[in-house]
Design an enzyme around this catalytic site. Structure first.
Site, PDB file in Angstrom:
ATOM      1  N   ASN A  80       0.819  -1.212   0.000  1.00  0.00           N
ATOM      2  CA  ASN A  80       0.000   0.000   0.000  1.00  0.00           C
ATOM      3  C   ASN A  80       0.858   1.270   0.000  1.00  0.00           C
ATOM      4  O   ASN A  80       2.003   1.256  -0.415  1.00  0.00           O
ATOM      5  CB  ASN A  80      -1.009  -0.016   1.150  1.00  0.00           C
ATOM      6  N   ARG A  81       0.287   2.377   0.501  1.00  0.00           N
ATOM      7  CA  ARG A  81       0.878   3.691   0.311  1.00  0.00           C
ATOM      8  C   ARG A  81       1.570   4.207   1.573  1.00  0.00           C
ATOM      9  O   ARG A  81       1.094   3.997   2.688  1.00  0.00           O
ATOM     10  CB  ARG A  81      -0.196   4.690  -0.131  1.00  0.00           C
ATOM     11  N   HIS A 106       3.390   0.380  -2.771  1.00  0.00           N
ATOM     12  CA  HIS A 106       3.826  -1.018  -2.847  1.00  0.00           C
ATOM     13  C   HIS A 106       5.351  -1.140  -2.909  1.00  0.00           C
ATOM     14  O   HIS A 106       5.889  -2.044  -3.566  1.00  0.00           O
ATOM     15  CB  HIS A 106       3.192  -1.726  -4.036  1.00  0.00           C
ATOM     16  N   HIS A 179      -1.352  -9.407  -4.192  1.00  0.00           N
ATOM     17  CA  HIS A 179      -2.195  -8.467  -4.940  1.00  0.00           C
ATOM     18  C   HIS A 179      -3.000  -9.174  -6.040  1.00  0.00           C
ATOM     19  O   HIS A 179      -3.234  -8.601  -7.109  1.00  0.00           O
ATOM     20  CB  HIS A 179      -1.325  -7.374  -5.555  1.00  0.00           C
ATOM     21  N   SER A 180      -3.442 -10.385  -5.787  1.00  0.00           N
ATOM     22  CA  SER A 180      -4.243 -11.086  -6.798  1.00  0.00           C
ATOM     23  C   SER A 180      -5.596 -10.424  -7.000  1.00  0.00           C
ATOM     24  O   SER A 180      -6.214  -9.936  -6.055  1.00  0.00           O
ATOM     25  CB  SER A 180      -4.449 -12.542  -6.400  1.00  0.00           C
ATOM     26  N   TYR A 181      -6.044 -10.433  -8.250  1.00  0.00           N
ATOM     27  CA  TYR A 181      -7.375  -9.970  -8.638  1.00  0.00           C
ATOM     28  C   TYR A 181      -8.230 -11.201  -8.868  1.00  0.00           C
ATOM     29  O   TYR A 181      -7.910 -12.048  -9.716  1.00  0.00           O
ATOM     30  CB  TYR A 181      -7.319  -9.176  -9.935  1.00  0.00           C
ATOM     31  N   ASP A 252     -11.616   1.281  -2.858  1.00  0.00           N
ATOM     32  CA  ASP A 252     -10.170   1.102  -2.746  1.00  0.00           C
ATOM     33  C   ASP A 252      -9.764   1.581  -1.357  1.00  0.00           C
ATOM     34  O   ASP A 252      -9.070   2.590  -1.201  1.00  0.00           O
ATOM     35  CB  ASP A 252      -9.433   1.886  -3.837  1.00  0.00           C
ATOM     36  N   GLU A 317      -6.485  -7.475  -0.181  1.00  0.00           N
ATOM     37  CA  GLU A 317      -5.076  -7.467   0.195  1.00  0.00           C
ATOM     38  C   GLU A 317      -4.945  -7.313   1.715  1.00  0.00           C
ATOM     39  O   GLU A 317      -5.199  -6.244   2.263  1.00  0.00           O
ATOM     40  CB  GLU A 317      -4.357  -6.309  -0.501  1.00  0.00           C
TER      41      GLU A 317
END
Length: 353
Positions: A80-81, A106, A179-181, A252, A317
């Protein structure tokens, strides 16, 4: 159960990388590659017994070298940020690269998902493969030599377990995630807006603006579109007149998962697709989970000739809160020198009749 290895392809450097298939006795399987310790495929049966690949991804390693959406990626050292791409540790300011607006996202650029990992163990009895690497002191600005491993294990119950472990010789940050979608109708089947989701979280972290840094507060989900305590379609309120969703183009946000305690692995989320009958349970020992609805996926040429567009998949995540290193009210991601970092998250799939 069996673990098999094959060549995946060549990187732009000419280096060959391998992919590993973890197959259970029912024929379901996961495929992971040593490039980025990335989850490439996750094939589980739908209600008709047809194997369905439920994660977005690419056909070859060269596409993963770009991978601007982080499909399947192992994220590290810090998911993340981080606001302003900087933080202080032991009174010393640490500067990172700014790779998204004014933030570090990330741990990039070229985080763990862009590194070639060694295969340190293949365990046939556990149907698992362990990737490891040494992240050198100062890599992407982070202090300390961080000896880290990621183990993927796929069980007879169609459960993919991901174990993270590491030790640093200096105080550093350790907040790793995957980070799988997911698309429970199958990758390339369209958007996920009609798929159902529940998140066991009474609170979430609102963000200040479109740069997606949390305000530092935990706000109740009750009475807002952020309420996933009861299962509902992802798209039900995603376009609501609600500032938090407008800031981020849809969901998000970090959700503060219920019943957190260090080392307590518990069910934190469930997702369901009526079309396939597939239900996914997410369990973790992390205090939070970032629900991202794939708002910025656009024209990504993925597997099987499919082109992924906006909201073709969703991410869950597991993590500590975004920017936690700069926010005293959040859970600390600081790993002290010599202490062992460990975390586990699992995704279990079964058919809901």
């Amino acid at each position: 159960m069996s673990v098999s290895e094959r060549k995946f392809g060549e990187l732009s450097t000419g280096e060959e990388v391998c992919i590993y298939r973890l197959e259970n006795n029912k024929g379901a399987y996961a495929e992971v590659t040593q490039f980025g310790a990335i989850l490439v495929k996750l094939c589980v049966p739908d209600r008709y017994g047809k194997l369905t690949d439920v994660v977005l991804g690419y056909e070859d390693p060269s596409s993963y070298e770009t991978n601007g959406c982080f499909f399947g990626a192992t994220i590290g050292r810090s998911g993340n940020r981080i606001a302003g791409a900087k933080f202080s540790i032991l009174g010393k300011e640490v500067l990172l690269s700014k790779n998204e607006n004014d933030n570090n996202l990330h741990s990039g650029p070229n985080g763990f998902e862009k590194k070639v990992w060694s295969v340190s163990e293949i365990a046939q009895d556990k149907n698992s493969v362990t990737f490891s690497r040494i992240s050198p002191d100062g890599e992407n600005g982070f202090p300390g030599e961080f000896r880290v491993s990621v183990k993927y294990e796929f069980t007879e119950e169609n459960e993919l377990k991901i174990f993270y472990s590491g030790v640093s010789d200096k105080d550093t940050i350790a907040n790793m995630t995957n980070h799988s979608y997911f698309n429970l109708a199958g990758e390339g089947s369209g958007d996920v807006l009609n798929q159902y989701l529940s998140i066991r979280a009474h609170y979430y972290n609102p963000v200040c603006d479109s740069h997606s840094i949390p305000t530092g507060e935990n706000e109740a989900v009750e009475g807002t579109p952020m309420d996933f305590l009861k299962m509902k379609p992802i798209g039900q309120e995603i376009e609501a007149d609600f500032s938090q969703l407008q800031y981020t183009g849809g969901y998000d946000h970090n959700f503060v998962t219920d019943n957190y305690a260090p080392g307590n692995v518990r069910l934190i989320a469930e997702a369901y697709c009526q079309e396939s009958g597939i239900l996914m349970e997410v369990s973790s020992d992390c205090p939070g989970v970032q629900f991202y609805a794939g708002n910025f996926v656009e024209g990504e040429h993925g597997k099987n000739g499919h082109v992924y567009e906006k909201r073709s998949g969703f991410c869950l995540e597991t993590q500590v809160e975004p920017n936690a290193v700069n926010e005293e009210r959040f859970h600390s991601p600081i790993l002290e020198a010599g202490e062992r970092y460990s975390s586990v998250t699992s995704y279990r799939f079964y058919i809901k009749e």
